[in-house]
Design an enzyme around this catalytic site. Structure first.
Site, PDB file in Angstrom:
ATOM      1  CD  GLU A 163      -2.920  -1.353   0.290  1.00  0.00           C
ATOM      2  OE1 GLU A 163      -3.054  -0.438  -0.546  1.00  0.00           O
ATOM      3  OE2 GLU A 163      -3.610  -2.381   0.309  1.00  0.00           O
ATOM      4  CB  ALA A 164       3.969   2.068  -1.848  1.00  0.00           C
ATOM      5  CB  CYS A 216     -13.435  -5.389 -16.716  1.00  0.00           C
ATOM      6  SG  CYS A 216     -14.894  -4.335 -16.765  1.00  0.00           S
TER       7      CYS A 216
END
Ligand SMILES: Nc1ncnc2c1ncn2[C@@H]1O[C@H](COP(=O)(O)OP(=O)(O)O)[C@@H](O)[C@H]1O
Ligand SMILES: Cc1cn([C@H]2C[C@H](O)[C@@H](COP(=O)(O)O)O2)c(=O)[nH]c1=O
Ligand SMILES: [Zn+2]
EC number: 2.7.1.21
Length: 209
Positions: A97-98, A153
């Protein structure tokens, strides 16, 4: 599939470090790929330390958890600077989660790599509006190795690179999972609320009046 560069087992002052970035939309497999690389490093008997921003409490306060429930222990940190101190002289530094860290993370990763450590970073390359997310462009530009992974998607089944937000908030940071986001391809992301699942479109086209 990413294969680790051969690590030269030399004295620390001669070791070469580097930065790897794993990026993509939500649900694209960034965390799974991060866990895979860090697990392999541990199998290679390298010393690994793993960090995430403390604000990411979505699935767990401490552990890093993928959407498919893979998990690995991590140390939550308030600032990127803490990583530099806590990583010590371990061989491999993992960061998830940088995108939630500020620009300091770029300098921290550079310092770790410069002092001989392998740095593996995962993060969202784009936010919910399709704009580059915070520090990620700089990390991508300064990494030796970049891997972009893709989700599917949920509207049409194509390759997805966007994280479509399902709730009204315009705040950049909004933690969530399938309650608030879905993976979408370019076309379905641009269609927004107008996008309809493939089956519906097919049924509409073949509907008898
Ligand atoms: N639309 C989707 N496309 C691909 N995988 C999905 C999707 N929705 C849920 N998943 C699940 O999410 C897993 C990836 O989770 P994770 O590594 O946590 O992704 P990321 O960190 O990129 O959000 C996949 O292996 C799959 O089980
Ligand atoms: C697009 C977007 C996402 N977020 C949040 C939502 C999740 O809590 C994380 C992303 O997690 P993942 O491991 O990549 O699935 O980020 C956000 O705060 N803002 C956004 O624009
Ligand atoms: Zn689509």
């Amino acid at each position: 599939m990413f294969i680790e560069p051969t690590r030269r087992r030399e004295p620390p002052h001669l070791r070469t470090g580097w930065i790897e970035v794993i990026c993509g939309s939500m649900f694209s497999g960034k965390t799974e790929e991060l866990i895979r690389r860090l697990t392999r490093a541990r199998i290679a008997k390298l010393q690994v330390r793993i960090f995430k921003p403390a604000i990411d409490t979505r699935y767990d306060e401490e552990n890093i958890v993928s959407h498919s429930a893979l998990t690995i222990h991590s140390t939550p940190v308030q600032t990127a600077g803490q990583i530099l101190t806590l990583a010590g002289n371990c061989d491999v530094v993992g960061i998830d989660e940088a995108q939630f860290f500020d620009e300091e993370i770029v300098e921290v990763c550079r310092k770790l790599a410069d002092q001989g450590q392998r740095v593996v970073v995962a993060g969202l390359d784009m936010d919910f509006s399709g704009k580059p997310f915070g520090c990620m462009p700089q990390l991508l530009a300064t990494a030796e190795y970049v891997t972009k992974v893709h989700a599917i998607c949920v509207v049409c089944g194509d390759i997805a690179q966007y994280s479509y937000r399902l709730v009204a908030s315009k705040e950049r940071v909004l933690l969530g999972e399938t309650d608030s986001y879905e993976a979408r391809c370019r076309r379905c992301f641009n269609l927004g609320a107008e996008a309809v699942p493939k089956e519906w479109a097919y049924e509409d086209a073949h509907k008898e009046d």
